[in-house]
Design an enzyme around this catalytic site. Sequence first.
Site, short mmCIF file in Angstrom:
data_model
loop_
_atom_site.label_atom_id
_atom_site.label_comp_id
_atom_site.label_asym_id
_atom_site.label_seq_id
_atom_site.Cartn_x
_atom_site.Cartn_y
_atom_site.Cartn_z
CG ASN A 66 56.96 -0.35 -2.51
OD1 ASN A 66 58.09 0.21 -2.65
ND2 ASN A 66 56.53 -0.93 -3.16
CG LEU B 128 46.13 -2.51 -6.39
CD1 LEU B 128 45.93 -3.89 -5.94
CD2 LEU B 128 47.32 -2.64 -7.60
CB ILE C 210 44.06 9.30 -7.34
CG1 ILE C 210 45.27 9.69 -8.19
CG2 ILE C 210 44.34 8.22 -6.72
CD1 ILE C 210 46.05 10.39 -7.28
CG HIS D 66 54.62 1.12 -12.77
ND1 HIS D 66 53.62 0.64 -12.71
CD2 HIS D 66 55.24 0.61 -14.01
CE1 HIS D 66 53.39 -0.16 -13.78
NE2 HIS D 66 54.33 -0.30 -14.24
C1 GRF Z 1 55.05 -3.77 -5.60
O1 GRF Z 1 55.39 -4.28 -6.87
C2 GRF Z 1 54.26 -2.28 -6.18
O2 GRF Z 1 54.99 -1.73 -7.11
C3 GRF Z 1 53.11 -2.72 -6.83
O3 GRF Z 1 52.77 -3.67 -5.85
C4 GRF Z 1 53.64 -4.31 -5.28
C5 GRF Z 1 53.50 -4.53 -3.80
O4 GRF Z 1 53.69 -3.50 -3.04
N1 GRF Z 1 52.12 -1.57 -7.03
P1 GRF Z 1 53.58 -3.33 -1.70
O5 GRF Z 1 54.51 -4.54 -1.13
O6 GRF Z 1 52.14 -3.37 -1.24
O7 GRF Z 1 54.49 -1.97 -1.33
#
Ligand code: GRF
Length: 197
Positions: A14, A81, A84, A100
């Site tokens: 992301n 993860l 906050i 999400h």
């Molecule tokens: C994604 O599904 C995101 O929504 C979740 O973690 C997964 C990995 O995200 N919170 P990324 O590749 O680290 O952005």
Amino acid sequence: MLNIGVLISGGGTNLQAIIDGCENKTINGRVKVVISSKAEAYGLERAKKHNIKAIYEKEEDKIIEILKENEVDLVVLAGYLKIISPKLVNGYKNKIINIHPSLIPAFCGKGYYGQKVHQGVIDYGAKVSGATVHFVDEEADTGPIIMQKTVEVKQDDDVKKLAARVLKVEHEILTKSIGLFCEDKLTVNSRRVYINE
Ligand code: GRF
């Protein structure tokens, strides 16, 4: 041009979508700093490859300091993860965006993160899933929704297949939402977010 601070904990796909959006101008902003709660997060490597400040930091007071030092206008939680604190939320009211991997209010909140979300969708027998971009408030995954997009849950889906299908949609709606924010095209009225295209 707005300064964006991105908080991560993992692979950072992301984050990569946000970086690419800034570079191809679909986002009128710049990623000033990436802060990871995990030292080994590959997302930190992604930042370094684009000459973006990449910091491993778990202490929230220090994170707030780093955001202020870098004059961050928008905080994005991209696979971050940790929950906050109200201090950070209130310091950036309606200026913290989270992605999400489900259609909130389904399969979200305590215990629903990463692969557990998609396992819940499959176990429940849901026929559609998707992703949600929302402003962050003091609870988990409960802030005003900015954008959602659905995906089909296929009969032969396992977590890996569904996660990959949802991840594509996450990248799409996260960059679009950030783009709208940077153009000041989002207004929040209580729980409703209006997009002024
Ligand atoms: C994604 O599904 C995101 O929504 C979740 O973690 C997964 C990995 O995200 N919170 P990324 O590749 O680290 O952005």
